[in-house]
Write a protein that holds these residues in place. Sequence first.
Motif, PDB file in Angstrom:
ATOM      1  N   UNK A  70     156.443  63.013 -65.022  1.00  0.00           N
ATOM      2  CA  UNK A  70     155.400  62.434 -64.509  1.00  0.00           C
ATOM      3  C   UNK A  70     154.117  62.339 -65.542  1.00  0.00           C
ATOM      4  N   UNK A  71     154.174  63.166 -66.577  1.00  0.00           N
ATOM      5  CA  UNK A  71     152.986  62.897 -67.505  1.00  0.00           C
ATOM      6  C   UNK A  71     153.512  61.537 -68.198  1.00  0.00           C
ATOM      7  N   UNK A  72     154.304  61.323 -68.408  1.00  0.00           N
ATOM      8  CA  UNK A  72     154.714  60.031 -69.120  1.00  0.00           C
ATOM      9  C   UNK A  72     154.484  58.738 -67.942  1.00  0.00           C
ATOM     10  N   UNK A  73     154.845  58.869 -67.090  1.00  0.00           N
ATOM     11  CA  UNK A  73     154.709  57.964 -66.114  1.00  0.00           C
ATOM     12  C   UNK A  73     153.324  57.547 -65.548  1.00  0.00           C
ATOM     13  N   UNK A  74     152.590  58.701 -65.340  1.00  0.00           N
ATOM     14  CA  UNK A  74     151.107  58.441 -65.253  1.00  0.00           C
ATOM     15  C   UNK A  74     150.431  58.007 -66.207  1.00  0.00           C
ATOM     16  N   UNK A  75     150.925  58.309 -67.509  1.00  0.00           N
ATOM     17  CA  UNK A  75     150.199  57.673 -68.485  1.00  0.00           C
ATOM     18  C   UNK A  75     150.488  56.336 -69.048  1.00  0.00           C
ATOM     19  N   UNK A  76     151.561  56.034 -68.639  1.00  0.00           N
ATOM     20  CA  UNK A  76     151.921  54.452 -69.118  1.00  0.00           C
ATOM     21  C   UNK A  76     151.884  53.355 -68.008  1.00  0.00           C
ATOM     22  N   UNK A  77     151.531  53.842 -66.790  1.00  0.00           N
ATOM     23  CA  UNK A  77     151.715  53.059 -65.532  1.00  0.00           C
ATOM     24  C   UNK A  77     150.504  52.805 -65.016  1.00  0.00           C
ATOM     25  N   UNK A  78     150.186  51.799 -64.273  1.00  0.00           N
ATOM     26  CA  UNK A  78     148.893  51.544 -63.594  1.00  0.00           C
ATOM     27  C   UNK A  78     148.555  51.972 -62.325  1.00  0.00           C
ATOM     28  N   UNK A  79     149.796  51.928 -61.502  1.00  0.00           N
ATOM     29  CA  UNK A  79     149.926  52.090 -60.104  1.00  0.00           C
ATOM     30  C   UNK A  79     151.124  52.672 -59.607  1.00  0.00           C
ATOM     31  N   UNK A 101     153.769  49.891 -62.443  1.00  0.00           N
ATOM     32  CA  UNK A 101     153.760  48.730 -63.317  1.00  0.00           C
ATOM     33  C   UNK A 101     153.278  48.987 -64.996  1.00  0.00           C
ATOM     34  N   UNK A 102     153.705  48.388 -65.616  1.00  0.00           N
ATOM     35  CA  UNK A 102     153.556  48.546 -67.119  1.00  0.00           C
ATOM     36  C   UNK A 102     153.064  47.086 -67.605  1.00  0.00           C
ATOM     37  N   UNK A 103     151.784  46.785 -67.872  1.00  0.00           N
ATOM     38  CA  UNK A 103     151.518  45.654 -68.537  1.00  0.00           C
ATOM     39  C   UNK A 103     151.798  44.611 -67.558  1.00  0.00           C
ATOM     40  N   UNK A 104     151.886  44.624 -66.204  1.00  0.00           N
ATOM     41  CA  UNK A 104     151.866  43.554 -65.339  1.00  0.00           C
ATOM     42  C   UNK A 104     153.489  43.416 -64.797  1.00  0.00           C
ATOM     43  N   UNK A 105     154.197  44.135 -65.615  1.00  0.00           N
ATOM     44  CA  UNK A 105     155.866  44.219 -65.086  1.00  0.00           C
ATOM     45  C   UNK A 105     155.933  45.553 -64.336  1.00  0.00           C
ATOM     46  N   UNK A 106     156.635  45.194 -63.217  1.00  0.00           N
ATOM     47  CA  UNK A 106     156.965  46.538 -62.225  1.00  0.00           C
ATOM     48  C   UNK A 106     158.404  47.174 -62.607  1.00  0.00           C
ATOM     49  N   UNK A 151     164.953  49.328 -64.703  1.00  0.00           N
ATOM     50  CA  UNK A 151     164.907  50.486 -64.521  1.00  0.00           C
ATOM     51  C   UNK A 151     164.818  51.418 -65.729  1.00  0.00           C
ATOM     52  N   UNK A 152     163.894  52.467 -65.579  1.00  0.00           N
ATOM     53  CA  UNK A 152     163.785  53.349 -66.622  1.00  0.00           C
ATOM     54  C   UNK A 152     163.735  54.631 -66.295  1.00  0.00           C
ATOM     55  N   UNK A 153     164.668  55.504 -66.990  1.00  0.00           N
ATOM     56  CA  UNK A 153     164.952  56.824 -66.691  1.00  0.00           C
ATOM     57  C   UNK A 153     164.563  57.738 -67.752  1.00  0.00           C
ATOM     58  N   UNK A 275     149.230  59.582 -77.685  1.00  0.00           N
ATOM     59  CA  UNK A 275     150.048  58.952 -78.764  1.00  0.00           C
ATOM     60  C   UNK A 275     151.616  58.611 -78.374  1.00  0.00           C
ATOM     61  N   UNK A 276     152.298  59.691 -77.994  1.00  0.00           N
ATOM     62  CA  UNK A 276     153.723  59.666 -77.595  1.00  0.00           C
ATOM     63  C   UNK A 276     153.972  58.731 -76.729  1.00  0.00           C
ATOM     64  N   UNK A 277     153.024  58.851 -75.526  1.00  0.00           N
ATOM     65  CA  UNK A 277     153.259  57.923 -74.385  1.00  0.00           C
ATOM     66  C   UNK A 277     153.194  56.406 -74.817  1.00  0.00           C
ATOM     67  N   UNK A 278     152.205  56.394 -75.691  1.00  0.00           N
ATOM     68  CA  UNK A 278     151.970  54.724 -76.201  1.00  0.00           C
ATOM     69  C   UNK A 278     153.299  54.284 -76.943  1.00  0.00           C
ATOM     70  N   UNK A 279     153.936  55.327 -77.864  1.00  0.00           N
ATOM     71  CA  UNK A 279     155.124  54.837 -78.461  1.00  0.00           C
ATOM     72  C   UNK A 279     156.308  54.588 -77.405  1.00  0.00           C
ATOM     73  N   UNK A 280     156.299  55.470 -76.509  1.00  0.00           N
ATOM     74  CA  UNK A 280     157.358  55.236 -75.348  1.00  0.00           C
ATOM     75  C   UNK A 280     157.024  53.990 -74.790  1.00  0.00           C
TER      76      UNK A 280
END
Length: 314
Positions: A70-79, A101-106, A151-153, A275-280
């Motif tokens: 959830x840390x990664x999900x909330x860091x890299x997604x908008x909604x 969504x990540x940069x407009x892609x769901x 899908x991202x797992x 930093x790691x979330x940006x890389x992911x």
Amino acid sequence: MLLEFEQPIVELENKLANMKALAQDSEVDITDAIKTLEEKIVSLKKETFQNLTRWQRVQLSRHPDRPYTLDYIYEITDDFVELHGDRTVKDDKAMVGGFGSVDGQTYMFIGQQKGRNTKQRQERNFGMANPEGYRKALRLMKMAEKFNKPIVTFIDTPGAFPGLEAEERGQGEAIARNLKEMFMLKVPVICIIIGEGASGGALGIAIGDKVLMLENTWYSVISPESCSSILWRSWDYKEQAAEALKLTATDMLENKLIDGIIPEPLGGAHTDLKKIAAEVKKQILKSTKELAKKSVEKRIDERIDKFSKMGVTQ
């Protein structure tokens, strides 16, 4: 939490903090000494983390401050919108998932979730999913396929829950069905090991077009402790077991069991979440772009071929 191999680094960091405090409280100029010590700390960190043993990487993958799903999900997604339940038994808190969504892609994000404190760990069952967790994951994958969303797992589990009630509700069948169904998903599937990747509990959500591992993670059929207890009837040989299992990201890449390694910040993923979330995020977008160029049939064929070749020797 301080790991044993981090002790020399922490001692130098404490010394640096004392020197900085001294510089503020006195008129003595020790700028050069501070700079020298800072360089020494960076050098020691690089030397330490570039030469970790396999067991030390296992320890790092379990660091309590390490980012979870959830840390990664909330860091890299908008909604992000979390979805619940398997529509059969209940909502397994050890497995989370939903659209984001990540940069407009769901995307449909799915992953095991551990807890930070005792109460959360009990609620999340230490990241060990029951059959209903894997059935929830499959339901969400099928929903993503229906709406044509990638899908991202995120994999981070010490294993599927081995309790009697899990076996009674069909733990083996639930994982086996996920393996079968994931091979045939028509949408791109990206799997990322972010911590522990143990046994079928990890593999149950890890059949993908791209399988990536963070630098300080492990992926194996069994944990070093369990391997040690089986072979030597004691946990005392876990370090030797880790070496024999060859379970690190580097080992997995050399054996062609994964597609790539995501580098972590110096000191581990827990030292810099952003930093790691940006890389992911970067790797997710890159993989999505590559997979989008292929037809559904080609993606499925390549997915099946990739896993069919694993373990085959000439």
